[in-house]
Design an enzyme around this catalytic site. Structure first.
Site, PDB file in Angstrom:
ATOM      1  N   ARG A  46      21.469  28.353  35.730  1.00 58.01           N
ATOM      2  CA  ARG A  46      20.110  27.804  35.764  1.00 58.01           C
ATOM      3  C   ARG A  46      19.877  27.156  34.402  1.00 58.01           C
ATOM      4  NH1 ARG A  46      19.142  29.915  31.497  1.00 58.01           N
ATOM      5  NH2 ARG A  46      17.025  29.204  31.720  1.00 58.01           N
ATOM      6  N   ASP A 234      12.291  20.883  31.870  1.00 59.85           N
ATOM      7  CA  ASP A 234      13.076  20.528  33.050  1.00 59.85           C
ATOM      8  C   ASP A 234      12.941  19.054  33.376  1.00 59.85           C
ATOM      9  OD1 ASP A 234      12.376  23.544  33.306  1.00 59.85           O
ATOM     10  OD2 ASP A 234      14.210  23.153  34.427  1.00 59.85           O
TER      11      ASP A 234
HETATM   12  O1  MRU Z   1      14.261  28.383  36.515  1.00 55.24           O
HETATM   13  P1  MRU Z   1      15.130  28.086  35.330  1.00 55.24           P
HETATM   14  O2  MRU Z   1      15.645  29.305  34.654  1.00 55.24           O
HETATM   15  O3  MRU Z   1      16.223  27.109  35.678  1.00 55.24           O
HETATM   16  O4  MRU Z   1      14.148  27.355  34.312  1.00 55.24           O
HETATM   17  C1  MRU Z   1      14.660  26.956  33.071  1.00 55.24           C
HETATM   18  C2  MRU Z   1      13.641  26.368  32.172  1.00 55.24           C
HETATM   19  O5  MRU Z   1      12.486  26.222  32.504  1.00 55.24           O
HETATM   20  C3  MRU Z   1      14.124  25.863  30.838  1.00 55.24           C
HETATM   21  O6  MRU Z   1      13.154  26.010  29.864  1.00 55.24           O
HETATM   22  C4  MRU Z   1      14.499  24.378  30.970  1.00 55.24           C
HETATM   23  O7  MRU Z   1      15.380  24.198  32.032  1.00 55.24           O
HETATM   24  C5  MRU Z   1      15.081  23.827  29.724  1.00 55.24           C
HETATM   25  S1  MRU Z   1      16.681  24.454  29.443  1.00 55.24           S
HETATM   26  C6  MRU Z   1      17.342  23.673  28.093  1.00 55.24           C
END
Ligand code: MRU
Length: 344
Positions: A46, A234
């Site tokens: 993730r 994201d």
């Molecule tokens: O649901 P996730 O764990 O994939 O969410 C990840 C995040 O929100 C991070 O802060 C984002 O992807 C930036 S990672 C460099």
């Protein structure tokens, strides 16, 4: 970090299973794009840049033995499956688009040569991500004082990227520049990326880290102990609105209330100039079970409603600066981000 988030080895994709951290370090091996898609969907891997790399490697795996027009049709099928896994992080669509462009430019190659070309591109996306994070880290480190306490949310570290991290990349670069850094990590309900992953990798790197429950951030910020907040993203829209892990927006509101700078670490692969504002960013809704159950046990009365958006949008007006591998963008972001992204 000694443990690799994701790597291509012997024509298979290896990932550390992030669902099991910090208690168990288990490596999963995938030889088929469907397995990679399932790994993204179920959060074995993730973090926006990491799932972009995974999608690129998955697309390459899906190519063995295909050439010419069959390759194009095959790509559409593979990309559709990978794209459907998680909608918010733009890195996933960005990486697949880059793979599609390479495919279209190399359709004259035979099956195994085409596969090797796609594999080379996926590995390049992986390696470029680490280089981008290191550059971003160096730009961000300049913003951090000689001795600083940083609050972060979720995990925007080595585990969320091909390596080094974005928000945690800034922290690593500041530490490597001789600064004395202390980190507070929000636990990040409901998936606990902060408590499990950020704490795990910072502790491994001997960077002092203290975990707090998300609802403690207000009291921590009001105590005056935090010098800045740094988070990842994201997808950041053209106007500087920032989609990131649910709970980021309230943190930005609190930071503004207490005059604490709120920084976003955003590789250019996470900036989507085709998205005019945060209102256009699709927000993933995840299984109600992530909230109604804790460690496999039901914690809410059966039958009650559950609302579980995985991300929220922080309006650009609450963001102090956006740190990229090409430099730091300041408001107005519609101008500064476009300039950095286009490299002029
Ligand atoms: O649901 P996730 O764990 O994939 O969410 C990840 C995040 O929100 C991070 O802060 C984002 O992807 C930036 S990672 C460099």
């Amino acid at each position: 970090m000694a443990v690799k988030t994701i790597e291509w080895r012997a024509d298979s994709v290896r990932m550390i299973d992030q669902r099991l951290l910090p208690n168990r370090e288990v490596i999963r091996i995938y030889r088929d794009y469907r397995g990679v898609a399932e790994a993204i969907r179920t959060m074995v891997i993730r973090g926006a840049p990491a799932i972009g790399v995974a999608a690129a490697m998955g697309a390459a795996l899906g190519f063995k033995g295909y050439a010419g027009k069959r390759a194009l049709a095959r790509f559409e099928k593979v990309a559709k499956t990978l794209r459907a896994t998680r909608p918010t992080a733009v890195n996933l669509a960005w990486a697949l688009e880059r793979m599609r462009m390479v495919l279209e430019a190399n359709l004259e190659l035979g099956g195994s040569a085409l596969f090797r070309r796609m594999r080379t591109e996926a590995i390049a996306i992986h390696d470029e991500d680490i280089a981008a994070n290191r550059a971003l880290g160096n730009h961000g480190a300049v913003l951090i004082g000689k001795s600083a306490t940083v609050l972060t949310h979720c995990n925007a570290g080595a585990l969320a990227t091909a390596g080094y991290g974005t928000a945690l990349g800034v922290i690593r670069a500041a530490r490597d520049a001789g600064k004395k850094i202390e980190v507070f990590a929000d636990e990040t309900r409901p998936f606990l990326q902060g408590a499990r992953l950020t704490a795990w990798e910072l502790h491994k790197d001997r960077i002092p880290v203290t975990v707090i429950a998300d609802n403690m951030a207000g009291s921590l910020l009001s105590s005056g102990r935090v010098d800045c907040v740094i988070v990842g993203t994201d997808r950041t829209a053209a106007n500087g609105d920032v989609a990131n892990k649910i709970g980021t927006y309230p943190l930005a509101v609190l930071a503004r209330r207490h005059n604490v700078p709120f920084y976003v670490a955003a590789p250019l692969s996470s900036i989507d100039l085709d998205c005019a504002s945060g209102a256009e960013i699709p927000i993933e809704q995840r299984s109600p079970k992530e909230l109604s159950e804790f460690a496999g046990k039901q914690v809410t009365p059966k039958g009650v409603g559950i609302f579980n958006p995985a991300f929220d949008v922080t309006p650009a007006e609450l963001v102090t600066a956006i740190i990229t591998e090409r430099g730091v963008a300041y408001p107005p972001f519609s101008k500064s981000l476009a300039k950095l992204k286009r490299g002029s």
